[in-house]
Design an enzyme around this catalytic site. Sequence first.
Site, PDB file in Angstrom:
ATOM      1  N   ARG A  55      -2.232   6.246  -8.013  1.00  0.00           N
ATOM      2  CA  ARG A  55      -1.321   5.381  -8.261  1.00  0.00           C
ATOM      3  C   ARG A  55      -1.632   3.888  -7.791  1.00  0.00           C
ATOM      4  NH1 ARG A  55       3.710   8.330  -9.135  1.00  0.00           N
ATOM      5  NH2 ARG A  55       2.305   9.960  -8.034  1.00  0.00           N
ATOM      6  N   THR A  56      -2.333   3.644  -6.488  1.00  0.00           N
ATOM      7  CA  THR A  56      -2.641   2.583  -6.062  1.00  0.00           C
ATOM      8  C   THR A  56      -3.833   2.107  -6.681  1.00  0.00           C
ATOM      9  OG1 THR A  56      -1.517   3.002  -3.979  1.00  0.00           O
ATOM     10  CG2 THR A  56      -3.476   1.308  -3.760  1.00  0.00           C
ATOM     11  N   LYS A  85     -23.980  11.956   2.706  1.00  0.00           N
ATOM     12  CA  LYS A  85     -25.186  11.527   3.763  1.00  0.00           C
ATOM     13  C   LYS A  85     -24.646  11.009   5.136  1.00  0.00           C
ATOM     14  CE  LYS A  85     -27.832  10.418  -0.438  1.00  0.00           C
ATOM     15  NZ  LYS A  85     -28.107   9.704  -1.549  1.00  0.00           N
ATOM     16  N   ARG A 106      -9.610   2.040   0.344  1.00  0.00           N
ATOM     17  CA  ARG A 106      -8.467   2.763   0.775  1.00  0.00           C
ATOM     18  C   ARG A 106      -9.436   3.980   1.656  1.00  0.00           C
ATOM     19  NH1 ARG A 106      -3.088   4.199  -0.527  1.00  0.00           N
ATOM     20  NH2 ARG A 106      -2.678   6.277  -0.173  1.00  0.00           N
ATOM     21  N   HIS A 135      -0.420  -1.440   4.279  1.00  0.00           N
ATOM     22  CA  HIS A 135      -0.674  -1.397   2.987  1.00  0.00           C
ATOM     23  C   HIS A 135      -0.064  -2.638   2.364  1.00  0.00           C
ATOM     24  CE1 HIS A 135      -1.633   0.201  -1.059  1.00  0.00           C
ATOM     25  NE2 HIS A 135      -0.296   1.050  -1.190  1.00  0.00           N
TER      26      HIS A 135
END
Lengths: 310, 152
Positions: A55-56, A85, A106, A135
Amino acid sequence: MRNSLYKKNIISINDLQRNELELVLKKSAILKKQPAPNLLKNKIIASCFFEASTRTRLSFETAVYRLGASIIGFSDGNNISLGKKGETLADTISVISSYVDAIIIRHPQEGSARLAAEFSNNIPVFNAGDGSNQHPTQTLLDLFTIQETQNRLNDLNIAMVGDLKYGRTVHSLTQALAKYKKNKFFFISPDALKMPNYINDTLLENGISWIRCQNIEEIISEIDILYMTRVQKERLDSTEYANAKSKFILHSKMLKNARSNLKILHPLPRIDEIDHDVDYTPYAWYFKQAANGIYARQAILSLVLIENHF
Amino acid sequence: MQINKLQVEAIKCGSVIDHIPSQIGFKLLSLFRFTETEKRITIGLNLPSQKLGKKDIIKIENTFLSADQINQLAIYSPCATVNYIDQYNLVGKIFPTLPKKIDRILICPNSNCISHNNCITSSFLFIKKLDNNMNLKCQYCEKEFSKNIVLS
Ligand SMILES: [Zn+2]
């Protein structure tokens, strides 16, 4: 109006002054009325999702496309070579910053966005969620929705329901609304999930009243905003959860004494904390709130990337 | 200046951290990474002290602690004093004051905090509470902890 957000990192709602919040809200309202598709033409923005949050991510990416910018990036850190890696976050960000004009990040760990900003070589970083911490664009869209529906951000009665201990959206929103006068908070949560002391202390330090309540119905006639959040089963033991379920689930019949201006918000996704019969009441505003996320994100992206707006 | 007033064996040049509460001296050595230097270090544990009853002392030769380091001492031993010695003479006496922020030496109690990996150093701000207690706020994860939780 001077745009003090230009080139600023958007890491935490606490880094933004009240006049900066207002700048974003004003810009969000303008963009909602008049889309400005070419504001960020020729800019390239990285969308770095080290953990999945569909969603974000889609909301941010829509905002980027609507402004005419291009996007590069990844949607799940587990499936990219960077993670496999074993490169450090600092190195990853340092490299990506040489490709783009801004970085949306995020990441599952708290403080990751702050760290990214230290290694982004002055390319602005937007925090799209760092673990349970911040957020900020969620808070901006919450503020925008409250302002839009109530015509003010002060002198409001706000109830917050559910997981107030781990819920970063309620923490940030409370901290942001604490910058305004005469707001009053009603906190409704299981004992094990009550608002942390440091948030309560911030309210007291700002002379803002708050009160813990047992259930939604006892305060429904007093509130302007009802902010619902999800209680995750795994946070509580089974008896506590059974109790919580009955007290913290919203049904339309509980709204009969509601003020006409009441709006119900929720950061989504909801599971069962708002019964579907509430969706058909005039108070349900969570889907409109989610839609506002695009405008709030467009606003903050354009303010950070363009100096002269007004 | 009489060197024996310092209650420590004379050193020619360097810093003497005096009036450290007993049991704390050893902790300071490792926290401030004094042990990582090549400099000659002498420590005295549980020495008699009029002020504290018992105290610890650390002497570091040919090193002058920076103002930052001295202020960070205040977190663990608020009544410590730092003496600068040159040519066996006391040339400075400094009383640490609590700093606004403290970098590097503390570890964030939040196990999911990014400061635990990526080879970065921790950074905490002091936050004064309504009851005059001090909290420490991690600059990365933004969590606030009571001083005792971070220091233990
Ligand atoms: Zn931390």
